[in-house]
Design an enzyme around this catalytic site. Structure first.
Site, PDB file in Angstrom:
ATOM      1  CG  MET A  67      -1.887  -1.189   1.188  1.00  0.00           C
ATOM      2  SD  MET A  67      -3.392  -0.891   2.115  1.00  0.00           S
ATOM      3  CE  MET A  67      -2.746  -0.769   3.760  1.00  0.00           C
ATOM      4  N   GLY A  68       2.123   1.082  -0.455  1.00  0.00           N
ATOM      5  CA  GLY A  68       3.029   2.235  -0.510  1.00  0.00           C
ATOM      6  C   GLY A  68       3.547   2.603   0.875  1.00  0.00           C
ATOM      7  CG  HIS A  71       8.376   0.007   6.012  1.00  0.00           C
ATOM      8  ND1 HIS A  71       8.641  -1.337   6.107  1.00  0.00           N
ATOM      9  CD2 HIS A  71       7.029   0.129   6.165  1.00  0.00           C
ATOM     10  CE1 HIS A  71       7.522  -2.004   6.341  1.00  0.00           C
ATOM     11  NE2 HIS A  71       6.527  -1.137   6.372  1.00  0.00           N
ATOM     12  N   GLY A  73      10.897  -3.109   5.423  1.00  0.00           N
ATOM     13  CA  GLY A  73      10.145  -4.375   5.373  1.00  0.00           C
ATOM     14  C   GLY A  73       9.699  -4.690   3.957  1.00  0.00           C
ATOM     15  CG  HIS A  74       6.851  -2.167   2.036  1.00  0.00           C
ATOM     16  ND1 HIS A  74       6.779  -0.981   2.720  1.00  0.00           N
ATOM     17  CD2 HIS A  74       5.638  -2.749   2.160  1.00  0.00           C
ATOM     18  CE1 HIS A  74       5.563  -0.840   3.224  1.00  0.00           C
ATOM     19  NE2 HIS A  74       4.849  -1.895   2.915  1.00  0.00           N
ATOM     20  CE  LYS A 204       3.553  -5.054  10.968  1.00  0.00           C
ATOM     21  NZ  LYS A 204       2.684  -4.372  10.051  1.00  0.00           N
ATOM     22  CD  GLN A 208      -1.634  -9.077   4.116  1.00  0.00           C
ATOM     23  OE1 GLN A 208      -2.455  -8.206   4.296  1.00  0.00           O
ATOM     24  NE2 GLN A 208      -0.374  -8.818   3.853  1.00  0.00           N
ATOM     25  NE  ARG A 242      -2.904   1.582   9.769  1.00  0.00           N
ATOM     26  CZ  ARG A 242      -3.302   0.530   9.041  1.00  0.00           C
ATOM     27  NH1 ARG A 242      -2.622  -0.590   9.081  1.00  0.00           N
ATOM     28  NH2 ARG A 242      -4.361   0.619   8.283  1.00  0.00           N
TER      29      ARG A 242
END
Ligand code: AMP
Length: 371
Positions: A67-68, A71, A73-74, A204, A208, A242
């Site tokens: 979702m953009g 960071h 992690g992505h 994480k 999901q 977040r």
């Protein structure tokens, strides 16, 4: 050809220009080697056409849905995708159907420029590895993703949804009833559009990953689901888009979730299998931090609520009373950092000045002891 002749003539007329031109050409070719153009697709047909071209050349594609607000992690998932595929596709889309009506859809961080900069920098880094590169970004508008009816995030809701039960109703699903339905729906769309050989998700968001694996299996979707480890800040806090909402005070207290899970993990490492014995250690840490915060003044404390601490089966995510030594278990939890009650001048605040509730989630896998 005529163009070359013309350049040659001018070079003879202007001595010194040849070197300049050569240098300029070298610089251009160096720049294109370093910064390739990453394709940005906003619509489905051009992406499909591009994808078909890759398929015809036998090039594999790994898709990293995001979702953009990218960071590390992505980025770590993209590195993994690049090591296992010829091309990496990244989707950047804040999907409305996974946000409940009272959640933070409108204020979810959007950082397109820095996202693209990070992707370009990663692509340069990947060049040296001789494996996959960042090929494309898919960043659709909502009208593209939901072409027939406006997206609905109410229950039961109107529209075309993918529902994976009971998995979607457990853990996060208990507090966020439309969340997993939205995730499964948007991922089905993304997988149909990109048709990737492999898709990449982070540990994480463990629930999901379970939902996506089940969906791929139940609907015979032709892709392999790959999971990357959780990237953490130096003190252990799981990275999350977040986290920008957390000012210094809430950021410091927010580590309590990771500490609670680690304490519970420690009980398992010391041979405990019983649910109460394992989770009690986690609750001890959370309760102690809560009492510490309560004892502080409004300008010093950061209060939080624990939504759940869970000990669940690694496949079904159903709660377990005892850890089966041959299966292991998933320890997970969610806390809500409450808005600050009062702030002081010069205090380091997060985005939205710490006025928002922020949900933090995390998990640890307890590996099987007996194989
Ligand atoms: P999001 O943009 O939050 O939807 O996340 C996109 C993907 O990145 C999901 O597969 C997440 O699980 C994954 N992800 C988010 N945070 C982390 C992290 N700290 N470490 C590894 N993967 C992550």
């Amino acid at each position: 050809m005529p163009h070359r002749v013309l350049v040659g003539l001018r070079l003879r007329v202007l001595p010194g220009l040849k070197e300049q031109l050569l240098r300029a050409r070298q610089t251009v070719s160096l720049a294109t080697q370093i910064r390739r153009q990453i394709h940005v697709f906003r619509n489905v047909p051009p992406l499909r056409e591009h994808r078909r071209g890759l398929l015809l050349h036998g090039e594999s594609v790994g898709l990293v849905p995001t979702m953009g607000a990218l960071h590390e992690g992505h980025i770590s998932l993209m590195r993994q995708a690049a090591s296992e595929n010829d091309r990496v596709f990244v989707s950047i889309y804040v999907n409305p159907t996974q946000f409940g009506p009272t959640e933070d859809l409108d204020s979810y961080p959007k950082t397109w420029e820095t996202d693209m900069e990070q992707l370009e920098a990663l692509d340069v880094e990947l060049k040296g590895n001789g494996k996959g590169r960042i090929e494309a970004v898919f960043a659709p508008m909502t009208g593209v993703m939901y072409p027939n009816l406006p997206p609905d995030s109410t229950l039961p809701g109107v529209g075309s949804f993918v529902t994976i039960t009971p998995l979607a109703h457990l853990l996060e699903g208990a507090s966020r009833p439309v969340f997993m339905r939205g995730v499964a729906t948007v991922c089905t769309k993304l997988f149909n559009i990109v048709e990737p050989e492999r898709v990449y998700f982070g540990q994480k968001d463990i629930q999901q990953t379970a939902v996506i694996k089940r969906m791929v299996s139940d609907f015979h979707i032709n892709t392999e689901v790959c999971i990357g480890p959780t990237s953490r800040e130096p003190d252990g806090l799981a990275m999350s888009s977040r986290n920008v909402y957390l000012g210094e005070r809430r950021r410091k207290a927010g580590i309590v979730l990771w500490q609670s899970l680690r304490a519970a993990e420690d009980a398992y490492s010391r041979g405990k299998c019983d649910r109460d014995e394992i989770l009690a250690l986690g609750w001890d840490i959370a309760n102690r931090m809560m009492m510490e915060q309560d004892a502080l003044s409004e300008t010093e404390r950061a209060r939080f609520e624990v939504d759940y601490l869970s000990l669940a089966d690694p496949q079904t995510l159903e709660e377990v009373d005892r850890v089966d030594d041959t299966r292991g278990a998933i320890l997970s939890g969610a806390i809500i950092m409450l808005p600050l009650e009062a702030t002081t001048d010069g205090e380091k605040l997060g985005r939205e000045r710490d006025t928002k509730r922020v949900r933090l989630i995390d998990n640890i896998t307890l590996t099987a002891r007996v194989r």
